[in-house]
Design an enzyme around this catalytic site. Structure first.
Site, PDB file in Angstrom:
ATOM      1  N   SER A 220       0.722  -1.052   0.009  1.00 28.44           N
ATOM      2  CA  SER A 220       0.003   0.010   0.058  1.00 28.44           C
ATOM      3  C   SER A 220       0.930   1.080   0.014  1.00 28.44           C
ATOM      4  O   SER A 220       1.902   1.416   0.665  1.00 28.44           O
ATOM      5  CB  SER A 220      -1.056  -0.006   1.054  1.00 28.44           C
ATOM      6  OG  SER A 220      -1.704  -1.101   1.363  1.00 28.44           O
ATOM      7  N   GLY A 222      -0.439   4.635   0.240  1.00 24.54           N
ATOM      8  CA  GLY A 222      -1.073   5.811   0.375  1.00 24.54           C
ATOM      9  C   GLY A 222      -1.630   6.343  -0.822  1.00 24.54           C
ATOM     10  O   GLY A 222      -2.549   5.699  -1.509  1.00 24.54           O
ATOM     11  N   ALA A 223      -1.456   7.738  -0.791  1.00 25.88           N
ATOM     12  CA  ALA A 223      -2.041   8.497  -1.938  1.00 25.88           C
ATOM     13  C   ALA A 223      -1.554   8.064  -3.461  1.00 25.88           C
ATOM     14  O   ALA A 223      -2.083   8.472  -4.392  1.00 25.88           O
ATOM     15  CB  ALA A 223      -1.973   9.832  -1.900  1.00 25.88           C
ATOM     16  N   GLY A 225      -1.586   4.976  -4.498  1.00 27.96           N
ATOM     17  CA  GLY A 225      -2.046   3.649  -4.827  1.00 27.96           C
ATOM     18  C   GLY A 225      -1.426   2.263  -4.285  1.00 27.96           C
ATOM     19  O   GLY A 225      -1.271   2.389  -3.177  1.00 27.96           O
ATOM     20  N   GLY A 253      -6.876  -0.341   4.873  1.00 21.45           N
ATOM     21  CA  GLY A 253      -5.797  -1.445   4.405  1.00 21.45           C
ATOM     22  C   GLY A 253      -6.452  -2.837   4.399  1.00 21.45           C
ATOM     23  O   GLY A 253      -6.022  -3.638   3.581  1.00 21.45           O
ATOM     24  N   ASP A 254      -7.190  -3.072   5.328  1.00 19.71           N
ATOM     25  CA  ASP A 254      -7.720  -4.310   5.607  1.00 19.71           C
ATOM     26  C   ASP A 254      -9.002  -4.584   4.715  1.00 19.71           C
ATOM     27  O   ASP A 254      -8.833  -5.532   3.907  1.00 19.71           O
ATOM     28  CB  ASP A 254      -8.372  -4.514   7.214  1.00 19.71           C
ATOM     29  CG  ASP A 254      -7.341  -4.097   8.265  1.00 19.71           C
ATOM     30  OD1 ASP A 254      -6.210  -4.398   7.977  1.00 19.71           O
ATOM     31  OD2 ASP A 254      -7.911  -3.445   9.022  1.00 19.71           O
TER      32      ASP A 254
END
Length: 321
Positions: A220, A222-223, A225, A253-254
């Site tokens: 992940s 964040g902004a 992608g 995120g989950d």
């Protein structure tokens, strides 16, 4: 069927507030209580998609009983391992601009026999899961190698393993070859011991973890992608989804990991599903999980052509664990 294991679950109470000020009286504009813990959230998102899921949890006291009740109401089967301590309760303060302040309790300390029973419960579960998602921090009483042993036992039971943890627990589990790991960019930087400033840095770090034993790496950003380095070594990236109102990023995120597993847990289609689920989750209050009606799959673009010199919006530093 997707089975999840959350060694340190929680009750999560979220308050929506106009702004956070120290020393004053804060009046909430809304509040909610949700079952919490990374694996718990994965099960909630899987259930919201209409797919069978079981959450294996150590539960204790009145908070544990309430957590199981809330999960049952959301369509999640619960396999509880009774413990002497009480399940923890966490607090989140959500501001209108998306700023989130969290207070996470440490949780109970598991006795050696409780730890062993939790492992054995996963190994002997009779639901024949396609995936076992092992998620979150380890509670007091569990050694960093606990997840490594869980990965081995789950493989012996014929299931594929998705591991979402960080720090020593992540590194200890890699030699046991989890099928998918899901670090965020900061956890990835910590795992390799250096800052990550570009997409190429993230790719190199993900490949290092694959060399240590990970199958696929779903990172992940964040902004920026998400990035997937597949079990075959192929690289896929997602362009950031269009900007949206952020109500809460708790559990986003989950939800993303759930979307990845729901779509099969491999390849660009699964990556697109991961981003769609994560983007939908941030538009919901508290740690609410998205339903199919909340998804916007047309807004997701998966590519193999993102330039490796692309700078990250928020460069990732190494964090102490």
């Amino acid at each position: 069927m997707i089975l999840t294991v959350t060694p340190n679950p929680s009750l999560d109470r979220t308050y929506e507030i106009p702004s956070l000020g120290r020393g004053g009286v804060l009046r909430a504009t809304g509040d909610r209580v949700d079952p919490g813990g990374k694996g718990v959230n994965v099960s909630r998102a899987v259930a919201a998609a209409g797919i069978r899921t079981t959450a294996v949890l150590p539960l204790g006291g009145a908070p544990g009983a309430l957590l199981a009740e809330l999960l049952g109401a959301q369509g999640v089967d619960v396999t509880a391992v009774s413990i002497a301590g009480q399940t923890r309760s966490n607090i989140s303060l959500a501001e209108p601009d998306g700023t989130l302040t969290k207070i996470n309790a440490p949780g109970p300390e598991l006795a050696p026999e409780e730890s062993a029973l939790l492992l054995e419960t996963v190994r002997t579960h009779d639901g024949s899961p396609a995936w076992i998602a092992c998620c979150g921090s380890l509670p007091r009483g569990l050694r960093p190698e606990w997840y490594a042993e869980l990965v081995t036992r789950a493989h012996e039971a014929g299931a594929r393993i998705a591991l979402d943890t960080s720090g020593p627990a992540l590194l200890a589990a890699l030699p046991n070859r989890p099928d998918v790991i899901k670090p965020n960019v900061h956890e990835l930087a910590t795992a390799v011991g250096r800052p990550l400033a570009t997409l190429g840095d993230v790719v190199d770090a993900a490949r290092e973890l694959r060399a240590l034993g990970a199958g696929a790496v779903l990172a992940s950003l964040g902004a920026d992608g998400q990035l997937l380095i597949s079990a075959e070594g192929d690289r896929y990236g997602t362009a950031p989804a269009p900007a949206a109102e952020i109500r809460s990023n708790v559990g986003a995120g989950d939800a993303s990991l759930a979307g990845f597993l729901i779509a099969g847990g491999a390849g660009p289609e699964s990556l697109a599903s991961a981003l769609a689920h994560g983007a939908a989750a941030v538009r919901l209050p508290g740690s609410a999980m998205p339903t199919p009606a909340d998804l916007r799959p047309d807004a997701v673009r998966v590519t193999r052509d993102l330039p490796l010199d692309l700078p990250l919006t928020e460069p990732a530093a190494v964090r102490s664990v």
